[in-house]
Design an enzyme around this catalytic site. Structure first.
Site, PDB file in Angstrom:
ATOM      1  N   CYS A   1     -47.339-110.803  46.046  1.00  0.00           N
ATOM      2  CA  CYS A   1     -48.522-111.187  45.290  1.00  0.00           C
ATOM      3  C   CYS A   1     -49.774-111.100  46.154  1.00  0.00           C
ATOM      4  O   CYS A   1     -50.860-111.482  45.713  1.00  0.00           O
ATOM      5  CB  CYS A   1     -48.366-112.588  44.716  1.00  0.00           C
ATOM      6  SG  CYS A   1     -48.184-113.875  45.979  1.00  0.00           S
TER       7      CYS A   1
ATOM      8  N   GLU B   1     -50.508-106.936  42.636  1.00  0.00           N
ATOM      9  CA  GLU B   1     -49.149-107.222  43.076  1.00  0.00           C
ATOM     10  C   GLU B   1     -48.441-105.904  43.322  1.00  0.00           C
ATOM     11  O   GLU B   1     -48.602-104.939  42.565  1.00  0.00           O
ATOM     12  CB  GLU B   1     -48.410-108.060  42.042  1.00  0.00           C
ATOM     13  CG  GLU B   1     -49.133-109.360  41.745  1.00  0.00           C
ATOM     14  CD  GLU B   1     -48.225-110.546  41.502  1.00  0.00           C
ATOM     15  OE1 GLU B   1     -46.987-110.374  41.534  1.00  0.00           O
ATOM     16  OE2 GLU B   1     -48.754-111.645  41.277  1.00  0.00           O
TER      17      GLU B   1
END
Length: 362
Positions: free
Chosen positions: A320, A354
């Site tokens: 992330c 991401e």
């Protein structure tokens, strides 16, 4: 940028620019172009939290602009939120404004929804929740057809349940997940489904056993278990571990064990630095780990975990935060090459990206 209202016409261009930035950032480590998994341009976010702003005797939903956390602005729509969130928002607000008990000292409202049509509404207060509140909230719950949860300092009032149930169709099979309020869940359901499918494809020709660190409620773990002989997964959150155990049973998975350990603790355990009572029923020597899956928090892998992960033949690394993933790649690419590279657009209209990597030992 406050994402209560977006121009969906700009989405493709923004995504192309995001992909270009990601590819340039990773160029020191790979010449691959990222596989791009776009989000739905609107109604993609399955959870939302709003400040409740009181003005002239009425409650309103409000948000903050970046850098202006003392100046909320009132909103009446949330186009990035799921359609179910947008359906529930006015109904909840109408009920709150019609009831002094529900409205008084209410300062936040949270919505948790699923692709499969479930929802949970949490109302958060600066007051003790009494029986009168419970009765009013119960009436609202019956009217909405979805559970209401009440929170205040050191108090949690569960009228029916404190979780939603998600169902994800992936590669011809439906997986069921219990998602508990307050625990981590993927906010973009379609991207979550794409990430799991990509991970399954990346492991399609694998043999051996799987280790997963930071497994959460078993989001990746449960579908991937069908592709390995045995799976061992770790997670530090008690709530997530309990949810994962429920999800293992709900999906009939028999070859998966989940233990409550941090990544640092598991590194100590596998190196036999110290024993852990929580591993009492687990024989680490019985595993033939071929692949490790990591989906760490934004800080990435700590140095010891990064060194431990580098021992595996295959590393599936979901991130992330590409900045910390790149820091880890400086070490991991000394022993591994990148074979697959993906961009998952979890948060459209933002700079947030991401990424997914499959690294194979050189």
């Amino acid at each position: 940028m406050a994402l209560h209202r977006v121009n969906t016409d700009d989405y493709r261009q923004q995504l192309a620019e995001k992909a270009q930035r990601l590819q340039e950032a990773y160029r020191p480590y790979t010449d691959l172009e990222p596989e791009i998994f776009p989000s739905p341009p609107s109604h993609y976010r399955l959870r939302a939290e709003f400040k409740v702003w009181h003005e002239q005797g009425r409650a309103h939903y409000a948000m903050y602009r970046e850098g202006e956390h003392k100046k909320p602005f009132v909103i009446d729509e949330f186009t990035v939120g799921s359609e179910l969130i947008n359906q529930l928002m006015p109904k909840v607000l109408e009920a709150v404004n019609a009831s002094e008990v529900l409205k008084k000292r209410l300062f936040s409202a949270e919505f948790l929804t699923t692709l499969s049509g479930d929802a949970l509404i949490t109302l958060i207060y600066h007051k003790k929740l009494d029986e009168q509140w419970r009765a009013e909230a119960q009436a609202l719950q019956e009217k909405l057809g979805f559970p209401i949860l009440g929170r205040s300092r050191k108090q949690k009032v569960v009228l029916e349940r404190d979780y939603v149930t998600e169902q994800l169709d992936i590669h011809g099979r439906t997986y069921q997940y219990k998602q508990v309020e307050g625990s981590f869940t993927q906010p973009n359901g379609e991207i979550c489904r794409a990430m799991i499918g990509w991970a399954m494809d990346a492991c399609a020709d694998d043999e051996g056993d799987l280790l997963e660190l930071y497994c959460g409620n078993g989001n990746f773990t449960i579908p991937l278990a069908g592709q390995f002989r045995k799976v061992l997964a770790t997670e530090i959150s008690k709530v997530s571990v309990a949810s994962a155990q429920d999800n293992i049973r709900a999906n009939g998975v028999k070859n998966l064990d989940i233990v409550r350990l941090s990544s640092e603790e598991f590194t100590q355990a596998i190196d036999k630095v110290r024993p852990f009572r929580r591993l009492g029923d687990i024989d680490l020597d019985s595993y033939d780990f071929s692949t490790v899956l990591v989906d760490p928090p934004r800080a990435g892998l700590d140095p010891d975990t990064c060194a431990m992960v580098a021992r595996f033949s295959r590393i599936l690394y979901i991130s992330c935060n590409p900045h910390t993933q790149l820091e880890n790649l400086a070490e991991l690419t000394k022993t591994h090459r990148i074979e697959r590279f993906a961009l998952f657009d979890q948060f459209p209209y933002t700079d947030h990206t991401e990424s997914g990597l499959l690294l194979v030992r050189k």
